[in-house]
Design an enzyme around this catalytic site. Structure first.
Site, PDB file in Angstrom:
ATOM      1  N   GLU A  40     -10.124 -10.319  40.977  1.00 30.09           N
ATOM      2  CA  GLU A  40     -10.472 -11.667  41.451  1.00 30.09           C
ATOM      3  C   GLU A  40     -10.022 -11.804  42.903  1.00 30.09           C
ATOM      4  OE1 GLU A  40      -8.649 -14.776  39.038  1.00 30.09           O
ATOM      5  OE2 GLU A  40      -8.730 -16.150  40.732  1.00 30.09           O
ATOM      6  N   THR A  70     -10.214 -19.281  42.936  1.00 32.69           N
ATOM      7  CA  THR A  70      -9.895 -20.484  43.697  1.00 32.69           C
ATOM      8  C   THR A  70     -11.173 -21.165  44.183  1.00 32.69           C
ATOM      9  OG1 THR A  70      -7.978 -19.208  44.452  1.00 32.69           O
ATOM     10  CG2 THR A  70      -8.155 -21.429  45.284  1.00 32.69           C
ATOM     11  N   LYS A 133      -8.556 -20.387  32.092  1.00 32.47           N
ATOM     12  CA  LYS A 133      -7.355 -19.947  32.805  1.00 32.47           C
ATOM     13  C   LYS A 133      -6.289 -21.022  32.614  1.00 32.47           C
ATOM     14  CE  LYS A 133      -5.726 -19.561  37.612  1.00 32.47           C
ATOM     15  NZ  LYS A 133      -5.915 -18.818  38.872  1.00 32.47           N
TER      16      LYS A 133
HETATM   17  O1  LIG Z   1      -4.014 -18.201  40.804  1.00 29.47           O
HETATM   18  C1  LIG Z   1      -3.122 -17.470  40.448  1.00 29.47           C
HETATM   19  C2  LIG Z   1      -1.840 -17.296  41.111  1.00 29.47           C
HETATM   20  O2  LIG Z   1      -1.928 -17.331  42.496  1.00 29.47           O
HETATM   21  C3  LIG Z   1      -1.144 -16.093  40.557  1.00 29.47           C
HETATM   22  O3  LIG Z   1      -0.112 -15.715  41.381  1.00 29.47           O
HETATM   23  P1  LIG Z   1       1.158 -14.936  40.877  1.00 29.47           P
HETATM   24  O4  LIG Z   1       0.766 -14.005  39.752  1.00 29.47           O
HETATM   25  O5  LIG Z   1       1.620 -14.217  42.076  1.00 29.47           O
HETATM   26  O6  LIG Z   1       2.146 -15.971  40.422  1.00 29.47           O
END
Ligand SMILES: O=C[C@H](O)COP(=O)(O)O
Length: 211
Positions: A40, A70, A133
């Site tokens: 992603e 996002t 999610k």
């Molecule tokens: O959208 C997902 C997050 O940005 C995941 O980030 P992380 O696994 O570094 O906490």
């Protein structure tokens, strides 16, 4: 294999939050070499459509399935699809959630809408989300997924946020379909320095932890 089947098999996707990506093809190749096929790329990286195009146009070489994360507006969804995104992910449900879901449906690709509460899971499902999610998952912990499986049996849930090689298995055991690994596998510093071997090694460590 479609994206959801691949997620079911790998039980992990990686979410890339990097201020710059030297070459999205090399990044995808490094992740696939480490055992992670679903990648992603997110709108928090400037110029995302260019990176998506590069990753999507080289997917037959790398073996990666590349999607856009996002995504917050219908326009972003369409741009990502035009660039070759094979799935869409949102952090939550803003005013454009229905437009994003519709753009994915029209393109015949899966959408994974973000949710935090049971009500948001219900809305995501009503909008046709193929999986949901749960973000930020580390605020809720693995037991939350066991709880969600009560009213939502069989709904594919993907925890994201704070997932690492040390806790990923707990989320899967609690009922998550797959986990979303971010900085634990793809650190912005490694991407900035094109440390592809390090990224492969971290992906391998992560995959070994959930196998
Ligand atoms: O959208 C997902 C997050 O940005 C995941 O980030 P992380 O696994 O570094 O906490």
């Amino acid at each position: 294999m479609n994206t959801l089947d691949l997620l079911r098999a790998d039980r992990v996707l990686t979410v890339v939050r990097a201020p710059e990506i030297a070459d999205a093809r090399d990044l995808c190749a490094a992740l696939v070499a480490g055992g992670i096929h679903v990648v992603e790329l997110t709108y928090t990286t400037p110029d995302l459509p260019r990176h998506l195009e590069r990753a999507a146009s080289t997917a037959s070489e790398t073996g990666a399935v590349v999607g856009a994360g996002t995504v917050q507006t219908g326009a972003q969804a369409k741009r990502a699809i035009d660039a070759g995104a094979q799935f869409l992910v949102t952090p939550g449900q803003g005013p454009d959630a229905a437009a994003i879901a519709e753009a994915a449906r029209s393109a015949g690709i899966p959408v994974i809408l973000g949710a935090f509460t049971p009500s948001e899971v219900m809305t995501a499902l009503a909008l046709g989300s193929d999986a949901v999610k749960i973000f930020p998952a580390h605020q809720l912990g693995p037991k939350y997924f066991k709880d969600l499986n009560g009213p939502f049996p069989g709904v594919p849930l993907v925890p994201s946020g704070g997932i690492n090689a040390g806790n990923a298995r707990d989320y899967l055991t609690a009922g998550a379909l797959a986990v979303s690994a971010g900085t634990d596998v793809v650190s912005p510093a490694d991407v900035a320095a094109s440390n592809w071997e390090t990224i492969t090694a971290k992906a391998q460590t992560f995959c070994a932890a959930i196998s």
